[in-house]
Each structure stands twice: as structure tokens, then as C-alpha cells.
Design a protein around this motif. Structure first.
Motif, PDB file in Angstrom:
ATOM      1  N   PRO A 230       0.821  -1.220   0.000  1.00  9.65           N
ATOM      2  CA  PRO A 230       0.000   0.000   0.000  1.00  9.65           C
ATOM      3  C   PRO A 230       0.850   1.263   0.000  1.00  9.65           C
ATOM      4  O   PRO A 230       1.862   1.364   0.695  1.00  9.65           O
ATOM      5  CB  PRO A 230      -0.808  -0.122   1.306  1.00  9.65           C
ATOM      6  CG  PRO A 230      -0.805  -1.578   1.627  1.00  9.65           C
ATOM      7  CD  PRO A 230       0.514  -2.104   1.127  1.00  9.65           C
ATOM      8  N   GLY A 231       0.420   2.218  -0.822  1.00 11.32           N
ATOM      9  CA  GLY A 231       1.068   3.517  -0.834  1.00 11.32           C
ATOM     10  C   GLY A 231       2.302   3.627  -1.693  1.00 11.32           C
ATOM     11  O   GLY A 231       2.947   4.680  -1.719  1.00 11.32           O
ATOM     12  N   GLU A 232       2.667   2.571  -2.442  1.00 17.33           N
ATOM     13  CA  GLU A 232       3.863   2.651  -3.293  1.00 17.33           C
ATOM     14  C   GLU A 232       3.540   3.109  -4.709  1.00 17.33           C
ATOM     15  O   GLU A 232       4.426   3.625  -5.397  1.00 17.33           O
ATOM     16  CB  GLU A 232       4.567   1.301  -3.345  1.00 17.33           C
ATOM     17  CG  GLU A 232       5.339   0.976  -2.089  1.00 17.33           C
ATOM     18  CD  GLU A 232       6.266  -0.204  -2.262  1.00 17.33           C
ATOM     19  OE1 GLU A 232       7.064  -0.462  -1.346  1.00 17.33           O
ATOM     20  OE2 GLU A 232       6.210  -0.870  -3.311  1.00 17.33           O
ATOM     21  N   ALA A 233       2.323   2.908  -5.174  1.00 16.39           N
ATOM     22  CA  ALA A 233       1.967   3.280  -6.547  1.00 16.39           C
ATOM     23  C   ALA A 233       0.457   3.428  -6.642  1.00 16.39           C
ATOM     24  O   ALA A 233      -0.297   2.886  -5.827  1.00 16.39           O
ATOM     25  CB  ALA A 233       2.456   2.230  -7.539  1.00 16.39           C
ATOM     26  N   SER A 234       0.027   4.176  -7.658  1.00 17.63           N
ATOM     27  CA  SER A 234      -1.396   4.352  -7.945  1.00 17.63           C
ATOM     28  C   SER A 234      -1.734   3.533  -9.186  1.00 17.63           C
ATOM     29  O   SER A 234      -1.060   3.639 -10.214  1.00 17.63           O
ATOM     30  CB  SER A 234      -1.728   5.823  -8.179  1.00 17.63           C
ATOM     31  OG  SER A 234      -3.063   5.976  -8.614  1.00 17.63           O
ATOM     32  N   ILE A 235      -2.789   2.736  -9.089  1.00 14.84           N
ATOM     33  CA  ILE A 235      -3.121   1.847 -10.196  1.00 14.84           C
ATOM     34  C   ILE A 235      -3.950   2.542 -11.265  1.00 14.84           C
ATOM     35  O   ILE A 235      -3.889   2.169 -12.437  1.00 14.84           O
ATOM     36  CB  ILE A 235      -3.880   0.616  -9.667  1.00 14.84           C
ATOM     37  CG1 ILE A 235      -3.027  -0.135  -8.638  1.00 14.84           C
ATOM     38  CG2 ILE A 235      -4.255  -0.335 -10.795  1.00 14.84           C
ATOM     39  CD1 ILE A 235      -3.710  -1.344  -8.037  1.00 14.84           C
ATOM     40  N   THR A 236      -4.718   3.568 -10.908  1.00 14.09           N
ATOM     41  CA  THR A 236      -5.733   4.066 -11.840  1.00 14.09           C
ATOM     42  C   THR A 236      -5.642   5.541 -12.195  1.00 14.09           C
ATOM     43  O   THR A 236      -6.373   5.987 -13.074  1.00 14.09           O
ATOM     44  CB  THR A 236      -7.128   3.831 -11.242  1.00 14.09           C
ATOM     45  OG1 THR A 236      -7.209   4.510  -9.985  1.00 14.09           O
ATOM     46  CG2 THR A 236      -7.381   2.350 -11.019  1.00 14.09           C
ATOM     47  N   ASN A 237      -4.809   6.309 -11.564  1.00 15.92           N
ATOM     48  CA  ASN A 237      -4.871   7.763 -11.748  1.00 15.92           C
ATOM     49  C   ASN A 237      -3.823   8.323 -12.708  1.00 15.92           C
ATOM     50  O   ASN A 237      -3.474   9.501 -12.614  1.00 15.92           O
ATOM     51  CB  ASN A 237      -4.727   8.465 -10.390  1.00 15.92           C
ATOM     52  CG  ASN A 237      -5.885   8.136  -9.469  1.00 15.92           C
ATOM     53  OD1 ASN A 237      -6.982   7.860  -9.931  1.00 15.92           O
ATOM     54  ND2 ASN A 237      -5.637   8.156  -8.173  1.00 15.92           N
ATOM     55  N   GLY A 238      -3.311   7.545 -13.619  1.00 17.32           N
ATOM     56  CA  GLY A 238      -2.280   8.028 -14.514  1.00 17.32           C
ATOM     57  C   GLY A 238      -2.730   8.126 -15.954  1.00 17.32           C
ATOM     58  O   GLY A 238      -3.864   7.793 -16.305  1.00 17.32           O
TER      59      GLY A 238
END
Length: 623
Positions: free
Chosen positions: A363-371
């Protein structure tokens, strides 16, 4: 006497003359006759001799040819000779716009990841995704090819070497990512199609399993080459962040733009590239510190060739993650006070893919959907959203006695009453005033008699069982680690009627096998099966059926034990009207969410309310 003698002599001479004169004609006639006979005989003989016989082909005898010894031609090449430059013809193609294609809007997915799945948008079903790609292409993905460096191109085992592995990958990258450089090694016939390269720390043996090579390839000394096009519908400047354990190299237009291999191996495989960012080796990504790549600028709709190389050397745990930083965009801070960057992707992630990544992502290492989505068409179209299906509560056969209905008697008369029981061949009913009425079964209509039969279902002894077999994995000779525990389960249900009486109606039997996460607080639908039968004397008023093989795995990733285990079951028996006549379960609350279980896909997670939820995340051990 003399005269007489003279006369005789004279007459004798005359006769001779006459005979002599006639002989030529006789001889001629004789010759002609004999000639004709000889000619006729000759024709018969010639006809017999010259009669043609049918020709038959006889193959010639085999001739042994002398074998020639071939000599390798020797060609002298001058050291000073250089190839002549060639002209490369480049044709610029206008890419067709695709206004009719609508992909999900993922801008509001942040809340969905934290609070549930109601914010997910649906995508076409492309099969069960893996961290290494899907089995079907959507057009704008990267084609992945799997190589095993422990076998030759025919699949035979060969001597392996870590140094040889690294040198071969070095030559592969340096010579333009040409597959011919790896042609001596085994190449899987199965390709995978990846839209993202987000593989959190997982068991390295998952890679060959994803490519359909679980029985022939162990999880070490393998590599995967992905190739595709890097394109965006708008002008964009960005750079990659990433890390790979052990190998991760990214090339754009045959130029290395990121070398994020395990420290030490990066200088062997792609020594020509060095990071220039002060943010490199500052923030954890997976199981080591991330590396920052070069800035890249894309023109609107103009594609560039892109290659990604990932691989594993010793086995055990593998990791390969690729993130994107767009120039000029401000990002939220992660829990390391670094930028919370989105994953690189060429398509909006599907719900299944999000769940697959989320299951192993810290958790908190990368965003799956906001790029950004790297494709040449608009992805902001409006599409239907995924929402849990609302299921009706289960209806039990016992509630049938509480129904007030119209019973048809003699002469068409009706009686509003509730069914109570059948005693002595009579149906006991209770009318609206609470008075009991007894009506002979023979006087009821066919519809009423059917109602009575269904109102008295049989009782069963329900047995749910599981059979398991354990699979062992060979340890990698290059590393000492605890191999995972892999157990294959087969679930089955068996029913045996325990009540007396006949019941000549078909029944539907369903079972649901439930699993639990070892380190989580939700559940998994492992298997769901359905069967139908009618209890008769011939089948002993019993029935049994089994499901498919369900694999479950327990492993230790660093110090955390992760995986699934068996958690319980639910067996439901319903009549032809869908009423539950009997059931067996390990948890009472499972019966309350029967409707949700019937619509939940296999392998997906849910909570005690029946809502589909994300799988639990692992815990980081590095910060």
C-alpha cells in the motif's frame, strides 16, 4: 517289224514332246499354288510373331551414389571493409481515429480502492489476466515472449551459467533487441499481451506458470521480452521510474531509457546507461530502491518502438514495476514522502487486473488508476459502471405453509386456506377464521395435489468433503529459500434421503467451497457446482457430485506468510420452484448471502455481506 518299231519310236517321241510342252503350265500352276500356300502360312506366322505384348515398367536397381564430403567455404574478409550505407525509407501513416471506442473513466478510483469496488468501470472480458499479461490482445498492448536459459531451442537441458545469462542479455540489448540473439534458448510457444508492467514481489515460478510452462521450467534463469508501440494521443513529456529483481531494462526507439536492474547486475546487462536523476535510489518500490529514467517526449499520435526486458536469475522472489512521471504534474506524497506515481499502462485497467495487482502491491507505493493511458485515442468516454448485483433473499420451503391460497373443491367451489399437513389421506387446511378443514386428496385438483407434494419435501443427510494432494517444487540450485506449499483440492457433495415417502420431483443441488486469506480478513469463492437429480429407488434416493481441481498456495515472501486456505462450505437443495428444502453449511451467514454467491465470479474475494472486495495487501518489511 522294223517299220513297226520305227513307228513306235516315232510315236513315243511325239508323246514325249507333247508331255514336255504341257509341263510348264502344270509346274507354273503348282508353283502358284505353293506360293499362295507359303504366302498364307507366312502371314499367319508374321501375325503371331509381331503381336505386341503389354509393356510393363520395371524400376531400375538402386545405385549407391558416392557421398561427397562438404567443405566449409572460406571467405576472406578485409578488416578495413565496411558495409555500404543503406537508405531507410520511412512512410508516415495517418492513424485512424477511433471515436466509437469507449473505455472506462478511472479518475475517481482512489476512493474505490480504499472503500470498496462500487467505483469500478467494466471492461470487455479478455479472459483471466495475470501479472505478466493476458492470453488475448486488445491491439494496443505489448507482446511478451518467454525464454528459458536452462534449455536449448528444442527444450533439452543444457549447462547453465549466470555469467552467460547476463552476457547474452547484454548482447541482446546492445544489438537492437533482436530475438535472433536469443534463438539458441528455449522459447515458449505461448505469448502474453501486457498493457502494464506492474509485478509486485511474487514467487518467481509464477512467470513460467503464466506462459503455460509450469511443469518444464523452474522459476530461475528465465527472461521475458515485451515489444510494442509507445504512443499518446496528445503531446506529452514524461519519464519512467522502476525497479526489477533481477532484470528490468526499457528501450524506446532502440535506445535504453531506463536500466532498473538489481544493483550490480545493471552494470553488466546495460552498462552504457546511467541514471542522471538525484531521485534515483531514494524510494522503495517493491523489494529495493527505485531508479529514475530519461525524459521522453512524444508527438501526438506518433508511435515509437518500445521494448521491455525483465528476468530472474536465482529464483525465489521476483519483482518488476514500471511507473510514470509526467512533466509538470504535481503528485501526492507516498508514505516515504516521495511522489505517489501511477503505473504505466496502455489501457484503462480492468477490474480483474486491478485486483490481481492489488493482491501483492504494498500500500502507498503506486497508484493503479490515476495516470495517463498511452494510446492514440480518447479514453474518457462514458461507460457503464460495475456495481454489485442485488440479490433477493433466499426463500425456504417451510414458509410455504404460511401462504393463504385458493383451493378448488367439488363443483368448482374455492376455499381460502393455508396448508397444514396430510393425515390419513386427507389434506388439513386452516381457513381465514382459523378453523381446520380436512379435504380428501382425491377431491383436490391436479394443481392442488402438486402443491401438497411440493409442500412435503424429503429430508437429506448432507455430506461435504474435500480431497487434497500436495505438489512439491524443486529448489533452485542458485539460492536457498523455502519452496512454496502448493495444494490441489477437489470438493464434493453427497446427499442421502433420510425421510420416508416418495418424492417424484427433480431437485437442484448447489455447493459453494469457500477459502480464506492467510493474512487477511475476507473470503474467496474457490468453487461453485450445480447438479440435478430425482430421488428414486434406482439411485437409492442418494446423489453425489464433485467439482474441478482448485489450486491453493501458501508461501513466505521474505518474512510474511501469504496465501489461501480452506475456509468452509455451503450446500443448498432447492425444488423445481426454487424454494430451499434443505441445506448444510459451515457458517450460518453463508446462507444469508446465497444470492450474492451465485453471481460472484470464481476466485474473487467477498466479505460477510456478500459484497465483492479487494484482496488484502502485503506488508512492507523495508520501511
Amino acid at each position: 517289224m522294223v517299220a513297226n518299231l520305227g513307228d513306235w519310236m516315232r510315236k513315243r517321241g511325239e508323246k514325249k514332246q507333247k508331255v514336255t510342252k504341257g509341263m510348264p503350265s502344270a509346274v507354273l500352276l503348282s508353283i502358284v499354288i505353293h506360293a499362295a500356300l507359303f504366302l498364307l502360312a507366312g502371314m499367319l506366322v508374321v501375325f503371331t510373331v509381331v503381336k505386341k505384348e503389354e509393356k510393363r515398367f520395371e524400376p531400375p536397381k538402386a545405385v549407391e551414389r558416392p557421398k561427397m564430403k562438404l567443405k566449409k567455404p572460406k571467405v576472406r574478409v578485409k578488416k578495413t571493409s565496411k558495409p555500404k550505407p543503406t537508405q531507410r525509407i520511412v512512410t508516415k501513416m495517418n492513424r485512424a481515429s477511433m471515436p466509437d471506442i469507449q473505455l472506462p473513466e478511472m479518475s475517481d478510483m482512489g476512493e474505490g480502492l480504499e472503500g470498496g469496488l462500487t467505483g469500478f468501470d467494466m471492461m470487455p472480458d479478455l479472459g483471466e489476466p495475470t501479472l505478466f499479461g493476458a492470453s488475448q490482445s486488445i491491439g494496443n498492448d505489448f507482446v511478451g515472449t518467454f525464454y528459458d536459459f536452462k534449455r536449448d531451442r528444442s527444450g533439452r537441458n543444457i549447462p547453465y551459467s549466470i555469467e552467460k545469462y547476463s552476457q547474452d542479455l547484454k548482447e541482446f540489448v546492445r544489438n537492437g533487441w533482436q530475438p535472433s540473439r536469443l534463438s539458441r534458448y528455449y522459447r515458449s510457444p505461448n505469448n502474453l499481451y501486457a498493457t502494464t508492467f506492474m509485478i509486485p514481489p511474487v514467487l518467481s515460478l509464477i512467470a513460467p506458470e503464466a506462459f503455460g510452462e509450469p511443469d518444464t521450467t523452474d522459476g530461475w534463469l528465465w527472461a521475458i521480452h515485451y515489444t510494442g508501440e509507445l504512443v499518446h494521443k496528445d503531446a506529452i513529456t514524461f519519464r519512467f521510474w522502476g525497479f526489477g529483481d533481477d532484470v528490468m531494462v526499457v528501450g524506446v526507439d532502440n535506445k535504453v531509457v531506463l536500466n532498473a536492474c538489481w544493483p550490480g547486475r545493471d552494470q553488466i546487462i546495460a552498462p552504457q546507461w546511467r541514471t542522471s536523476s538525484p531521485d534515483s535510489y531514494k524510494y522503495w518500490l517493491g523489494n529495493n530502491l527505485s531508479v529514475v529514467g530519461d525524459w521522453i517526449t512524444l508527438e501526438p499520435g506518433v508511435p515509437l518502438k518500445m521494448d521491455v526486458l525483465i528476468g530472474e536469475v536465482p529464483g525465489g522472489v521476483f519483482c518488476s514495476q514500471l511507473l510514470v512521471e509526467v512533466k509538470g504534474v504535481e503528485y501526492e506524497n507516498n508514505r516515504q514522502n516521495g511522489p505517489l506515481l501511477p503505473i504505466f499502462t496502455t489501457a484503462a485497467p480492468t477490474l480483474d487486473l486491478i485486483e490481481t495487482i492489488h493482491a501483492d502491491l504494498v500500500p502507498g507505493e503506486a497508484s493503479i488508476t490515476n495516470g495517463p493511458v498511452f494510446c492514440d485515442y480518447d479514453t474518457s468516454g462514458k461507460v457503464a459502471r460495475w456495481e454489485p448485483e442485488k440479490a433477493d433473499p433466499p426463500v425456504f420451503a417451510g414458509s410455504i405453509k404460511e401462504e393463504m391460497r385458493a383451493w378448488i373443491g367439488e363443483g368448482g367451489k374455492t376455499l381460502e386456506a393455508k396448508f397444514v399437513a396430510v393425515i390419513g389421506g386427507k389434506t388439513v387446511l386452516t381457513d381465514q377464521d382459523g378453523r381446520q378443514r380436512k379435504v380428501p386428496l382425491a377431491l383436490l385438483s391436479d394443481k392442488d395435489r402438486l402443491y401438497v407434494e411440493l409442500a412435503q419435501p424429503p429430508k437429506f443427510n448432507i455430506d461435504f468433503s474435500k480431497q487434497s494432494s500436495q505438489r512439491l517444487f524443486e529448489d533452485s540450485p542458485l539460492i536457498r529459500w523455502a519452496p512454496p506449499k502448493h495444494i490441489d483440492y477437489v470438493f464434493s457433495a453427497k446427499l442421502k434421503q433420510t425421510s420416508a415417502g416418495e418424492y417424484n420431483h427433480e431437485l437442484k443441488v448447489e455447493f459453494f467451497a469457500i477459502g480464506e486469506e492467510i493474512d487477511g480478513d475476507n473470503y474467496i469463492l474457490l468453487d461453485q457446482q450445480e447438479s440435478r437429480f430425482t430421488p428414486t429407488k434406482e439411485n437409492g434416493r442418494s446423489h453425489g457430485f464433485s467439482g474441478n481441481t482448485v489450486p491453493m498456495r501458501e508461501s513466505t515472501v521474505y518474512i510474511h506468510r501469504r496465501g489461501q486456505k480452506y475456509g468452509g462450505y455451503l450446500v443448498v437443495v432447492t425444488d423445481e420452484r426454487g424454494r430451499i428444502i434443505d441445506h448444510g453449511t459451515s457458517h450460518k451467514w453463508l446462507l444469508d448471502i446465497l444470492g450474492e454467491l451465485r453471481t460472484l465470479p470464481l476466485g474473487k474475494h467477498f466479505d460477510k455481506t456478500g459484497a465483492r472486495v479487494l484482496p488484502p495487501c502485503p506488508k512492507s518489511t523495508f520501511y
